[in-house]
Design an enzyme around this catalytic site. Structure first.
Site, PDB file in Angstrom:
ATOM      1  N   THR A 258      47.236  47.914  42.997  1.00 32.37           N
ATOM      2  CA  THR A 258      47.065  47.554  41.660  1.00 32.37           C
ATOM      3  C   THR A 258      48.107  46.643  41.267  1.00 32.37           C
ATOM      4  O   THR A 258      49.185  46.744  41.940  1.00 32.37           O
ATOM      5  CB  THR A 258      47.230  49.050  40.851  1.00 32.37           C
ATOM      6  OG1 THR A 258      48.548  49.304  40.753  1.00 32.37           O
ATOM      7  CG2 THR A 258      46.536  49.984  41.518  1.00 32.37           C
TER       8      THR A 258
ATOM      9  N   LEU B 274      51.505  45.963  47.640  1.00 27.33           N
ATOM     10  CA  LEU B 274      51.382  44.606  47.730  1.00 27.33           C
ATOM     11  C   LEU B 274      52.163  43.903  46.827  1.00 27.33           C
ATOM     12  O   LEU B 274      52.180  42.651  47.285  1.00 27.33           O
ATOM     13  CB  LEU B 274      49.988  44.481  47.469  1.00 27.33           C
ATOM     14  CG  LEU B 274      49.058  44.497  48.360  1.00 27.33           C
ATOM     15  CD1 LEU B 274      48.838  45.804  49.354  1.00 27.33           C
ATOM     16  CD2 LEU B 274      47.539  43.966  48.102  1.00 27.33           C
TER      17      LEU B 274
ATOM     18  N   LYS C 201      38.044  33.879  43.839  1.00 25.76           N
ATOM     19  CA  LYS C 201      37.818  34.124  45.308  1.00 25.76           C
ATOM     20  C   LYS C 201      36.391  34.503  45.674  1.00 25.76           C
ATOM     21  O   LYS C 201      35.896  33.945  46.773  1.00 25.76           O
ATOM     22  CB  LYS C 201      38.775  35.429  45.748  1.00 25.76           C
ATOM     23  CG  LYS C 201      40.131  34.841  45.959  1.00 25.76           C
ATOM     24  CD  LYS C 201      41.017  36.112  46.489  1.00 25.76           C
ATOM     25  CE  LYS C 201      42.538  35.892  46.636  1.00 25.76           C
ATOM     26  NZ  LYS C 201      43.154  36.973  46.997  1.00 25.76           N
TER      27      LYS C 201
ATOM     28  N   THR D  52      42.781  31.594  44.594  1.00 28.87           N
ATOM     29  CA  THR D  52      43.310  32.824  44.206  1.00 28.87           C
ATOM     30  C   THR D  52      42.404  33.334  43.072  1.00 28.87           C
ATOM     31  O   THR D  52      41.544  32.694  42.572  1.00 28.87           O
ATOM     32  CB  THR D  52      44.726  32.764  43.937  1.00 28.87           C
ATOM     33  OG1 THR D  52      45.164  34.212  43.459  1.00 28.87           O
ATOM     34  CG2 THR D  52      45.098  31.990  42.705  1.00 28.87           C
TER      35      THR D  52
ATOM     36  N   GLU E 171      33.423  53.817  38.823  1.00 24.78           N
ATOM     37  CA  GLU E 171      32.236  53.034  38.605  1.00 24.78           C
ATOM     38  C   GLU E 171      32.531  51.880  39.508  1.00 24.78           C
ATOM     39  O   GLU E 171      31.538  51.339  40.285  1.00 24.78           O
ATOM     40  CB  GLU E 171      31.496  52.935  37.314  1.00 24.78           C
ATOM     41  CG  GLU E 171      31.041  54.264  36.737  1.00 24.78           C
ATOM     42  CD  GLU E 171      32.001  55.123  36.317  1.00 24.78           C
ATOM     43  OE1 GLU E 171      33.181  54.692  36.141  1.00 24.78           O
ATOM     44  OE2 GLU E 171      31.784  56.370  36.198  1.00 24.78           O
TER      45      GLU E 171
HETATM   46  P1  NAP Z   1      42.741  42.841  40.889  1.00 26.91           P
HETATM   47  O1  NAP Z   1      41.641  42.286  41.457  1.00 26.91           O
HETATM   48  O2  NAP Z   1      43.049  42.846  39.370  1.00 26.91           O
HETATM   49  O3  NAP Z   1      42.728  44.553  41.321  1.00 26.91           O
HETATM   50  C1  NAP Z   1      43.751  45.570  40.873  1.00 26.91           C
HETATM   51  C2  NAP Z   1      42.848  46.908  40.630  1.00 26.91           C
HETATM   52  O4  NAP Z   1      43.670  48.002  40.365  1.00 26.91           O
HETATM   53  C3  NAP Z   1      41.764  46.788  39.440  1.00 26.91           C
HETATM   54  O5  NAP Z   1      40.656  47.267  39.534  1.00 26.91           O
HETATM   55  C4  NAP Z   1      42.529  47.411  38.259  1.00 26.91           C
HETATM   56  O6  NAP Z   1      41.635  48.072  37.309  1.00 26.91           O
HETATM   57  C5  NAP Z   1      43.323  48.655  38.975  1.00 26.91           C
HETATM   58  N1  NAP Z   1      44.297  49.401  38.411  1.00 26.91           N
HETATM   59  C6  NAP Z   1      45.036  49.187  37.192  1.00 26.91           C
HETATM   60  N2  NAP Z   1      45.598  49.879  37.099  1.00 26.91           N
HETATM   61  C7  NAP Z   1      45.590  51.093  37.690  1.00 26.91           C
HETATM   62  C8  NAP Z   1      45.984  52.330  37.745  1.00 26.91           C
HETATM   63  N3  NAP Z   1      46.719  52.931  36.801  1.00 26.91           N
HETATM   64  N4  NAP Z   1      45.464  53.205  38.881  1.00 26.91           N
HETATM   65  C9  NAP Z   1      44.530  52.635  39.549  1.00 26.91           C
HETATM   66  N5  NAP Z   1      43.818  51.509  39.476  1.00 26.91           N
HETATM   67  C10 NAP Z   1      44.410  50.724  38.662  1.00 26.91           C
HETATM   68  O7  NAP Z   1      43.886  42.698  41.408  1.00 26.91           O
HETATM   69  P2  NAP Z   1      44.192  42.299  43.009  1.00 26.91           P
HETATM   70  O8  NAP Z   1      44.100  40.743  43.157  1.00 26.91           O
HETATM   71  O9  NAP Z   1      43.429  43.049  43.888  1.00 26.91           O
HETATM   72  O10 NAP Z   1      45.714  42.569  43.402  1.00 26.91           O
HETATM   73  C11 NAP Z   1      46.576  43.601  43.070  1.00 26.91           C
HETATM   74  C12 NAP Z   1      47.971  43.509  43.088  1.00 26.91           C
HETATM   75  O11 NAP Z   1      48.190  43.026  44.781  1.00 26.91           O
HETATM   76  C13 NAP Z   1      48.621  42.678  42.120  1.00 26.91           C
HETATM   77  O12 NAP Z   1      49.812  43.047  41.979  1.00 26.91           O
HETATM   78  C14 NAP Z   1      48.730  41.101  43.244  1.00 26.91           C
HETATM   79  O13 NAP Z   1      49.706  40.444  42.785  1.00 26.91           O
HETATM   80  C15 NAP Z   1      48.968  41.778  44.556  1.00 26.91           C
HETATM   81  N6  NAP Z   1      48.567  40.950  45.601  1.00 26.91           N
HETATM   82  C16 NAP Z   1      49.499  40.830  46.561  1.00 26.91           C
HETATM   83  C17 NAP Z   1      49.054  40.041  47.860  1.00 26.91           C
HETATM   84  C18 NAP Z   1      50.127  39.778  48.606  1.00 26.91           C
HETATM   85  O14 NAP Z   1      49.711  38.967  49.618  1.00 26.91           O
HETATM   86  N7  NAP Z   1      51.121  40.525  48.740  1.00 26.91           N
HETATM   87  C19 NAP Z   1      47.732  39.634  47.859  1.00 26.91           C
HETATM   88  C20 NAP Z   1      46.774  39.888  46.846  1.00 26.91           C
HETATM   89  C21 NAP Z   1      47.294  40.525  45.796  1.00 26.91           C
HETATM   90  P3  NAP Z   1      41.540  47.144  35.919  1.00 26.91           P
HETATM   91  O15 NAP Z   1      40.914  45.962  36.367  1.00 26.91           O
HETATM   92  O16 NAP Z   1      40.545  48.092  35.190  1.00 26.91           O
HETATM   93  O17 NAP Z   1      42.816  47.224  35.315  1.00 26.91           O
END
Ligand code: NAP
Length: 289
Positions: free
Chosen positions: A202, A228, A72, A68, A163
């Site tokens: 997000t 998610l 990854k 995780t 970007e």
């Molecule tokens: P991540 O790699 O941190 O990606 C999240 C993205 O959302 C980042 O690019 C972030 O930008 C952006 N973001 C933050 N605030 C935002 C806003 N107000 N508007 C638009 N974009 C915004 O996280 P991830 O691993 O993809 O996970 C995302 C979410 O999904 C988390 O809550 C995680 O727990 C969940 N998830 C769930 C599962 C499941 O099995 N259900 C699996 C994977 C992930 P910055 O980096 O600039 O903040």
């Protein structure tokens, strides 16, 4: 490996203490009478070299791993091969370890998401999708949707830093036909009012003080809103979506199905319904603890 020694499985990441994966996988091992234990491996990037070196030793008891945040992509350099989908996504959340200690990387996040959509009775062929966030989860979702033989009509994606979205898309475009995907520079350009599926990828919504990113006026009853996030079970976005008569789901099903698929890769076992029901029940219990 010592004859009859307990096999070890586990989750590599940092931090991992919040993970519900041990609950899910240890339930399956117990139900199937498999002598194995799923553990947490909180590892910083500088600790990965040593961990993967030990993993390849003949006497290692580790038989399979999940991966995780934030590793990854980092782990790919330690692997001997990638599944075709992991190769397209270039992110790995599951590692299968052969008896010869050869490591193969898979990604079950995207397929887990798709399996949950199917379970919810949702067909996304020719549909319009709005996606919030362009991190690791969005990468897996975009890849799996673009690889479908019956693809959605469009996927619009918005992240605070445009970007970053452009970089993700140009990376994926090197290996995938992402012609249906478009990055937009404002949430207003996501076309949420006309979208069939809105996905929140997000982390906004995890904290009680987090806002709902979407103007509630745009939510409508013909759409599915998929968040998610699964803790809390109902984010502000999901609550508003339900109030508007939309179908709404949190991400617990995606978490569950990615786990079921990881288990299949490690053991070759298709889990029976009664085992899956127990796993899901324990996941839900874990969420409320
Ligand atoms: P991540 O790699 O941190 O990606 C999240 C993205 O959302 C980042 O690019 C972030 O930008 C952006 N973001 C933050 N605030 C935002 C806003 N107000 N508007 C638009 N974009 C915004 O996280 P991830 O691993 O993809 O996970 C995302 C979410 O999904 C988390 O809550 C995680 O727990 C969940 N998830 C769930 C599962 C499941 O099995 N259900 C699996 C994977 C992930 P910055 O980096 O600039 O903040």
């Amino acid at each position: 490996m010592t004859e009859n020694a307990k096999s070890i499985y586990g989750l590599v990441g940092y931090p991992v203490s919040h993970s519900l994966s041990p609950l899910m996988h240890n339930t399956a091992f117990k139900e199937l009478g498999i002598d194995a234990d799923y553990r947490l491996f909180p590892l910083k990037e500088e600790e990965l070299d040593g961990f993967f070196k030990d993993l390849c030793e003949k006497n290692s008891l580790i038989a399979g791993l999940n991966v995780t945040i934030p590793h990854k992509e980092n782990v790919i350099k330690y692997l001997d091969g990638l599944s075709p989908y992991a190769q397209k996504t270039m992110a790995v959340n599951t590692i299968k370890i052969s008896n010869q200690r050869k490591l193969t990387g898979f990604n079950t996040d995207g397929p887990g998401f798709l399996t949950h959509l199917t379970e919810l009775g949702v067909n996304i062929e020719k549909k319009h999708i709005a996606l919030l966030g362009c991190g690791g989860a969005a990468r897996a979702i975009i890849s799996v949707l673009c690889l479908l033989p019956e693809r959605p009509a469009s996927i619009r994606i918005y992240d605070v830093v445009k970007e970053k979205t452009d970089t993700l898309l140009s990376d994926l475009a090197a290996r995938l036909d992402i012609g249906i995907v478009k990055a937009v520079g404002s949430i207003d350009d996501l076309g949420i009012d006309k979208a069939d599926l809105l996905i929140n990828a997000t982390p906004i919504g995890m904290k009680p003080e987090d806002p709902c990113l979407v103007d509630e006026k745009l939510l409508h009853k013909k759409m599915l809103v998929y968040d998610l996030i699964y803790n809390p079970e109902e984010t502000k976005l999901l609550k508003l979506a339900r109030q508007k008569g939309a179908k709404a789901s949190n991400g617990l099903g995606m978490l569950f199905f990615q786990g079921v698929l990881s288990f299949l890769h490690w053991t070759g076992l298709e889990l029976e319904k009664k085992t899956k029901d127990k796993m899901l029940a324990n996941l839900k219990k874990g969420l409320h603890q």
